[in-house]
Design a protein around this motif. Structure first.
Motif, short mmCIF file in Angstrom:
data_model
loop_
_atom_site.label_atom_id
_atom_site.label_comp_id
_atom_site.label_asym_id
_atom_site.label_seq_id
_atom_site.Cartn_x
_atom_site.Cartn_y
_atom_site.Cartn_z
N LEU A 1 0.82 -1.22 0.00
CA LEU A 1 0.00 0.00 0.00
C LEU A 1 0.85 1.26 0.00
N THR A 2 2.01 1.22 0.62
CA THR A 2 2.82 2.43 0.79
C THR A 2 4.17 2.36 0.10
N GLY A 3 4.47 1.24 -0.53
CA GLY A 3 5.77 1.10 -1.16
C GLY A 3 6.90 1.08 -0.17
N ALA A 4 6.64 0.57 1.04
CA ALA A 4 7.66 0.56 2.10
C ALA A 4 8.67 -0.56 1.86
N ASP A 5 9.83 -0.43 2.51
CA ASP A 5 10.88 -1.45 2.41
C ASP A 5 10.69 -2.54 3.47
N GLY A 6 9.80 -2.29 4.39
CA GLY A 6 9.53 -3.29 5.41
C GLY A 6 8.25 -2.99 6.16
N ALA A 7 7.64 -4.03 6.67
CA ALA A 7 6.43 -3.87 7.48
C ALA A 7 6.48 -4.88 8.62
N THR A 8 5.96 -4.47 9.77
CA THR A 8 5.94 -5.36 10.92
C THR A 8 4.56 -5.37 11.55
N PHE A 9 4.20 -6.52 12.11
CA PHE A 9 2.90 -6.71 12.76
C PHE A 9 3.17 -6.94 14.24
N VAL A 10 2.67 -6.02 15.07
CA VAL A 10 2.97 -6.05 16.50
C VAL A 10 1.68 -6.35 17.28
N LEU A 11 1.78 -7.22 18.26
CA LEU A 11 0.66 -7.51 19.14
C LEU A 11 0.98 -7.09 20.56
N ARG A 12 -0.03 -6.57 21.25
CA ARG A 12 0.18 -6.19 22.65
C ARG A 12 0.13 -7.45 23.50
N ALA B 1 10.06 -7.72 5.15
CA ALA B 1 11.02 -6.64 4.97
C ALA B 1 12.21 -7.10 4.12
N ILE B 2 12.99 -6.13 3.63
CA ILE B 2 14.15 -6.42 2.79
C ILE B 2 15.29 -7.01 3.61
N ALA B 3 15.22 -6.85 4.93
CA ALA B 3 16.23 -7.41 5.83
C ALA B 3 15.57 -7.67 7.19
N PRO B 4 16.15 -8.54 8.02
CA PRO B 4 15.52 -8.86 9.31
C PRO B 4 15.33 -7.64 10.20
N LEU B 5 14.19 -7.65 10.91
CA LEU B 5 13.90 -6.59 11.87
C LEU B 5 13.89 -7.19 13.28
N TRP B 6 12.70 -7.36 13.89
CA TRP B 6 12.68 -7.83 15.28
C TRP B 6 11.70 -8.99 15.49
N LYS B 7 11.41 -9.75 14.46
CA LYS B 7 10.41 -10.81 14.56
C LYS B 7 10.72 -11.76 15.72
N GLY B 8 9.68 -11.98 16.57
CA GLY B 8 9.83 -12.87 17.72
C GLY B 8 10.28 -12.17 18.99
N SER B 9 10.66 -10.88 18.89
CA SER B 9 11.17 -10.14 20.06
C SER B 9 10.03 -9.47 20.82
N LYS C 1 19.99 0.57 15.07
CA LYS C 1 21.29 0.64 14.38
C LYS C 1 21.60 -0.59 13.54
N PRO C 2 21.26 -1.82 14.01
CA PRO C 2 21.57 -3.00 13.17
C PRO C 2 20.64 -3.15 11.97
N THR C 3 19.62 -2.30 11.84
CA THR C 3 18.62 -2.46 10.79
C THR C 3 18.83 -1.45 9.67
N PHE C 4 18.04 -1.60 8.61
CA PHE C 4 18.10 -0.68 7.46
C PHE C 4 17.23 0.56 7.67
N VAL C 5 16.48 0.65 8.75
CA VAL C 5 15.42 1.64 8.91
C VAL C 5 15.98 3.06 9.07
N LYS C 6 15.41 3.98 8.27
CA LYS C 6 15.75 5.40 8.38
C LYS C 6 14.50 6.22 8.74
N SER C 7 13.34 5.82 8.22
CA SER C 7 12.08 6.51 8.49
C SER C 7 11.00 5.48 8.75
N LEU C 8 9.92 5.92 9.41
CA LEU C 8 8.86 4.95 9.69
C LEU C 8 7.51 5.63 9.92
#
Length: 413
Positions: free
Chosen positions: A39-50, A62-70, A106-113
């Motif tokens: 929908l937004t042409g993003a380089d990554g998306a994450t699904f977070v549950l409370r 995502a194009i590279a690992p983020l925080w899945k499972g953390s 810092k270990p990720t590719f993320v610059k904006s969100l």
């Protein structure tokens, strides 16, 4: 909302349609994380549950690992901020925003969100989009992302409701199965254990009548005869009850059942047995069906013998047997011109031990029609009836239509 590309609206609509058919959370997350990126042409998306006071990063695309499972404290991550404040978080430069734990990024590719809560009232999670270059997420992109989150909230609630209902059905089914099993075990045991003492009573009473009749008064003989007759009726009832439970547990051995042949044989035997009665059987074409031939034969035997029994008071007995065929089912019927019954008592008709006529009028155990219903239900069909007092009854049963396999001829080239 202005300047939203038509293809984005089309994608959002198709995502809604896809989510409407979803029944588990894993599938919801897979659909949403993929849609969020597209929908937004993003380089990554994450699904977070409370998860209590923590944010659980359950899934990502995502194009590279983020925080899945953390899991991170609600107060220490941007998804927690979006949930606690019940509003989107839009950040052009993650390293210039105090809400961002820079070390985690810092270990990720993320610059904006852009991070939006799933359900603004009492949020249950969040959806995040990330870009590998520094850019300001547009108002339209945030709107699309929040719309997706709102749809996701409804879907998750539906998933939980569906899962709860499904579990209730499973629990209720297990309870009913346990109750039925206990009832059948009890009934079978009681019926089986009744055989020996019943045989003793009947046998000794028969001996009393045969060997000591000269010592009995006429009233004594009458009472002893009643005991023997009652014992025989009880024995017949036990036999029917045991057969009833045996048939319910019997594995179905389905074959092509020759309905016309079965009915012809049964009616021929009955005419031989009832030679002193004027009985006419009108038998129409009966299409074959798939089923257990032994059990289906018992169905016919029960329905036809009932028709013969309940027409006993007629000078002329007419029993009509036929069928109607549709693409989906076969409906067979047995119609008689006998005693009929009151349709107000219809609810009792197929119950075990339920009889609509006094035993003085017509003999029976009250198990036959219950057995018919169980057999046909196991075959995927239904049983029903119509009747009028003193005008006869018509019993129907349906079975799935039998379709011959289509054999395509081979063309020789």
């Amino acid at each position: 909302m202005k300047n939203i590309p038509p293809e984005s609206i089309k994608l959002l609509v198709s995502t809604v349609q896809e989510l409407s058919l979803t029944r588990d959370l894993d599938t919801v997350m897979k659909i949403v994380r993929t849609a969020a990126r597209n929908l937004t042409g993003a380089d990554g998306a994450t699904f977070v549950l409370r998860d209590g006071d923590k944010c659980y990063y359950a899934d990502e695309d995502a194009i590279a690992p983020l925080w899945k499972g953390s899991r991170f404290p609600m107060s220490a991550c941007i998804s927690g901020w979006a949930m606690l404040n019940r509003q989107p978080a839009v950040i052009e430069d993650i390293y210039a925003d105090s809400r961002i734990p820079a070390d985690a990024y810092k270990p990720t590719f993320v610059k904006s969100l852009a991070m939006v809560p799933i359900r603004t009232i009492d949020p249950i999670g969040a959806i995040g989009n990330y870009w590998a270059i520094q850019r300001m997420p547009t108002e339209e992109e945030v709107w699309l992302l929040q719309s997706l989150a709102d749809i996701t909230a409804v879907t998750i609630e539906n998933v939980y409701v569906y899962a709860e209902l499904e579990q209730r059905v499973k629990d209720r089914t297990r309870q009913l199965e346990a109750i039925n099993q206990d009832l059948e075990t009890f009934s079978y045991t009681v019926s089986h254990d009744l055989r020996a003492p019943l045989r003793t009573v009947t046998s000794f009473t028969s001996i009393l009548l045969e060997d000591h009749a000269q010592h009995l008064s006429d009233e004594g003989k009458r009472i002893a005869t009643k005991i023997v007759d009652g014992g025989k009726s009880m024995a017949a009832l036990i036999d029917r009850l045991l057969l009833f439970f045996k048939n319910d547990k019997k594995e179905l051995l389905k074959v092509l059942v020759p309905m016309s042949a079965i009915v012809t044989e049964l009616t021929s035997d009955i005419k031989m047995q009832e030679r002193n009665r004027d009985i006419e059987f009108l038998i129409h074409d009966l299409p074959n069906a798939q089923g257990d031939i032994i059990l289906i034969t018992e169905v016919w035997a029960n329905l036809i013998s009932n028709a013969v029994k309940y027409t006993r008071g007629k000078l002329k007995t007419l029993i009509e047997i036929g069928a109607e065929e549709t693409y989906q089912q076969l409906v067979y019927y047995v119609k008689d011109n006998g005693a009929g019954f009151d349709m107000e008592n219809y609810d009792k008709l197929f119950g075990v031990f339920q009889r609509l006529h006094a035993s003085k009028e017509f003999e029976g155990t009250g198990v036959g029609l219950a057995s018919v219903q169980r057999i046909i239900t196991r075959h995927g069909g239904k049983v029903w009836a119509n009747a009028k007092i003193n005008e006869g009854a018509m019993f129907y049963f349906s079975l799935p239509a039998y379709r011959r396999p289509v054999i395509q001829s081979k063309k020789h080239l």
